[in-house]
Motif scaffolding. Structure first.
Motif, PDB file in Angstrom:
ATOM      1  N   LEU A   1      32.471  58.185  47.421  1.00  0.00           N
ATOM      2  CA  LEU A   1      31.759  56.114  47.432  1.00  0.00           C
ATOM      3  C   LEU A   1      30.891  56.074  47.315  1.00  0.00           C
ATOM      4  O   LEU A   1      30.055  57.147  46.469  1.00  0.00           O
ATOM      5  CB  LEU A   1      31.515  56.449  49.075  1.00  0.00           C
ATOM      6  CG  LEU A   1      32.196  57.175  50.232  1.00  0.00           C
ATOM      7  CD1 LEU A   1      31.994  56.893  51.456  1.00  0.00           C
ATOM      8  CD2 LEU A   1      33.968  56.149  50.537  1.00  0.00           C
ATOM      9  N   SER A   2      31.223  55.262  45.560  1.00  0.00           N
ATOM     10  CA  SER A   2      30.100  54.665  45.213  1.00  0.00           C
ATOM     11  C   SER A   2      29.983  53.430  44.570  1.00  0.00           C
ATOM     12  O   SER A   2      31.083  52.370  45.075  1.00  0.00           O
ATOM     13  CB  SER A   2      30.405  55.572  43.398  1.00  0.00           C
ATOM     14  OG  SER A   2      31.581  55.204  43.190  1.00  0.00           O
ATOM     15  N   LYS A   3      28.982  52.762  44.179  1.00  0.00           N
ATOM     16  CA  LYS A   3      28.870  51.423  43.800  1.00  0.00           C
ATOM     17  C   LYS A   3      29.837  51.354  42.402  1.00  0.00           C
ATOM     18  O   LYS A   3      30.741  49.886  42.741  1.00  0.00           O
ATOM     19  CB  LYS A   3      27.395  51.423  42.981  1.00  0.00           C
ATOM     20  CG  LYS A   3      27.274  49.863  43.048  1.00  0.00           C
ATOM     21  CD  LYS A   3      25.457  49.177  42.601  1.00  0.00           C
ATOM     22  CE  LYS A   3      25.670  48.156  41.822  1.00  0.00           C
ATOM     23  NZ  LYS A   3      24.532  48.142  42.273  1.00  0.00           N
ATOM     24  N   ARG A   4      30.528  51.961  41.614  1.00  0.00           N
ATOM     25  CA  ARG A   4      31.337  51.973  40.392  1.00  0.00           C
ATOM     26  C   ARG A   4      32.413  51.464  41.378  1.00  0.00           C
ATOM     27  O   ARG A   4      33.324  50.926  40.487  1.00  0.00           O
ATOM     28  CB  ARG A   4      31.320  53.532  39.396  1.00  0.00           C
ATOM     29  CG  ARG A   4      32.787  52.929  38.901  1.00  0.00           C
ATOM     30  CD  ARG A   4      32.258  54.088  37.724  1.00  0.00           C
ATOM     31  NE  ARG A   4      31.713  53.361  36.866  1.00  0.00           N
ATOM     32  CZ  ARG A   4      30.722  54.272  35.446  1.00  0.00           C
ATOM     33  NH1 ARG A   4      31.024  55.406  35.180  1.00  0.00           N
ATOM     34  NH2 ARG A   4      30.675  53.360  34.979  1.00  0.00           N
ATOM     35  N   ASN A   5      33.185  52.860  42.191  1.00  0.00           N
ATOM     36  CA  ASN A   5      34.104  52.529  42.670  1.00  0.00           C
ATOM     37  C   ASN A   5      34.638  51.152  43.641  1.00  0.00           C
ATOM     38  O   ASN A   5      35.210  50.321  43.607  1.00  0.00           O
ATOM     39  CB  ASN A   5      35.098  53.892  44.301  1.00  0.00           C
ATOM     40  CG  ASN A   5      34.882  54.680  42.778  1.00  0.00           C
ATOM     41  OD1 ASN A   5      35.675  54.743  41.496  1.00  0.00           O
ATOM     42  ND2 ASN A   5      35.126  55.640  43.678  1.00  0.00           N
ATOM     43  N   GLU A   6      32.778  50.644  44.063  1.00  0.00           N
ATOM     44  CA  GLU A   6      33.106  49.289  44.929  1.00  0.00           C
ATOM     45  C   GLU A   6      33.794  48.246  44.415  1.00  0.00           C
ATOM     46  O   GLU A   6      34.010  47.410  44.724  1.00  0.00           O
ATOM     47  CB  GLU A   6      32.038  49.197  45.445  1.00  0.00           C
ATOM     48  CG  GLU A   6      31.428  48.086  46.683  1.00  0.00           C
ATOM     49  CD  GLU A   6      29.969  48.006  46.911  1.00  0.00           C
ATOM     50  OE1 GLU A   6      29.441  47.435  47.712  1.00  0.00           O
ATOM     51  OE2 GLU A   6      29.289  48.444  46.581  1.00  0.00           O
ATOM     52  N   PHE A   7      32.974  47.779  43.245  1.00  0.00           N
ATOM     53  CA  PHE A   7      33.627  47.002  41.968  1.00  0.00           C
ATOM     54  C   PHE A   7      34.693  47.663  41.840  1.00  0.00           C
ATOM     55  O   PHE A   7      35.190  46.679  41.158  1.00  0.00           O
ATOM     56  CB  PHE A   7      32.387  46.553  41.494  1.00  0.00           C
ATOM     57  CG  PHE A   7      31.444  46.359  41.453  1.00  0.00           C
ATOM     58  CD1 PHE A   7      31.041  44.342  42.137  1.00  0.00           C
ATOM     59  CD2 PHE A   7      29.978  47.079  42.641  1.00  0.00           C
ATOM     60  CE1 PHE A   7      29.981  44.378  42.298  1.00  0.00           C
ATOM     61  CE2 PHE A   7      29.270  46.267  43.017  1.00  0.00           C
ATOM     62  CZ  PHE A   7      28.905  44.945  42.783  1.00  0.00           C
ATOM     63  N   SER A   8      34.820  48.167  41.813  1.00  0.00           N
ATOM     64  CA  SER A   8      36.765  48.617  40.290  1.00  0.00           C
ATOM     65  C   SER A   8      37.402  48.393  41.610  1.00  0.00           C
ATOM     66  O   SER A   8      38.381  47.667  41.646  1.00  0.00           O
ATOM     67  CB  SER A   8      36.121  49.774  40.541  1.00  0.00           C
ATOM     68  OG  SER A   8      38.269  50.302  39.599  1.00  0.00           O
ATOM     69  N   VAL A   9      37.083  48.292  42.974  1.00  0.00           N
ATOM     70  CA  VAL A   9      38.071  48.269  44.823  1.00  0.00           C
ATOM     71  C   VAL A   9      38.297  46.967  44.344  1.00  0.00           C
ATOM     72  O   VAL A   9      39.312  45.955  44.300  1.00  0.00           O
ATOM     73  CB  VAL A   9      37.415  48.594  45.561  1.00  0.00           C
ATOM     74  CG1 VAL A   9      38.872  47.905  46.316  1.00  0.00           C
ATOM     75  CG2 VAL A   9      38.733  50.523  45.444  1.00  0.00           C
ATOM     76  N   TRP A  10      37.168  46.055  44.693  1.00  0.00           N
ATOM     77  CA  TRP A  10      37.294  44.825  43.979  1.00  0.00           C
ATOM     78  C   TRP A  10      37.406  43.830  43.104  1.00  0.00           C
ATOM     79  O   TRP A  10      38.335  42.711  44.067  1.00  0.00           O
ATOM     80  CB  TRP A  10      34.977  44.425  44.451  1.00  0.00           C
ATOM     81  CG  TRP A  10      35.144  43.141  44.152  1.00  0.00           C
ATOM     82  CD1 TRP A  10      34.663  42.251  46.040  1.00  0.00           C
ATOM     83  CD2 TRP A  10      34.914  42.024  43.612  1.00  0.00           C
ATOM     84  NE1 TRP A  10      34.482  40.753  45.453  1.00  0.00           N
ATOM     85  CE2 TRP A  10      34.416  40.519  44.270  1.00  0.00           C
ATOM     86  CE3 TRP A  10      34.589  41.832  42.082  1.00  0.00           C
ATOM     87  CZ2 TRP A  10      34.260  39.796  43.580  1.00  0.00           C
ATOM     88  CZ3 TRP A  10      34.726  40.587  41.749  1.00  0.00           C
ATOM     89  CH2 TRP A  10      33.800  39.707  41.956  1.00  0.00           C
ATOM     90  N   THR A  11      37.438  44.313  42.226  1.00  0.00           N
ATOM     91  CA  THR A  11      38.450  43.560  41.254  1.00  0.00           C
ATOM     92  C   THR A  11      39.386  43.396  41.785  1.00  0.00           C
ATOM     93  O   THR A  11      40.576  42.894  41.294  1.00  0.00           O
ATOM     94  CB  THR A  11      37.698  44.248  39.867  1.00  0.00           C
ATOM     95  OG1 THR A  11      38.099  45.673  39.597  1.00  0.00           O
ATOM     96  CG2 THR A  11      36.381  44.433  39.330  1.00  0.00           C
TER      97      THR A  11
END
Length: 81
Positions: A34-44
Motif C-alpha cells: 500500500l504505497s503512493k506509487r502503487n496508488e498512482f499505478s493502479v489509478w492509471t
C-alpha cells in the motif's frame, strides 16, 4: 461479500477508486504494498479518461489482468445489471 482489508488512505481527491482497488488487491495478494506509487499505478490503469473517474469495467479488467476470477455486478436504480 465483506472483506477485512488493510486501510489505504488516498493521497489526492481523485484516487478513491484506486485506493479501494489497491486495498482489495492487497487483501488477496500480500506481496502488494500500500504505497503512493502503487496508488498512482493502479489509478492509471482504472481511470476512464478524459472523465477522470474510476470505471467499474476498468477495475474488473484490472483484476482479470492480475489473474483473478472476476465478476462485475452493478446496481443501477432498482435493476441489477
Amino acid at each position: 461479500m465483506r472483506l477485512r482489508v488493510s486501510l489505504c488512505k488516498q493521497t489526492t481527491d481523485f484516487t478513491c477508486g484506486a485506493c479501494a482497488t489497491l486495498m482489495v488487491w492487497r487483501h488477496f495478494d500480500r506481496n502488494v504494498q500500500l504505497s503512493k506509487r502503487n496508488e498512482f499505478s493502479v489509478w492509471t490503469e482504472i481511470v476512464a479518461l478524459p472523465f477522470k473517474f474510476s470505471s467499474p469495467y476498468r477495475i474488473a479488467a484490472f483484476f482479470i489482468k492480475k489473474g483473478f476470477e472476476t465478476k462485475l455486478l452493478m446496481k443501477i436504480g432498482r435493476a441489477h445489471v
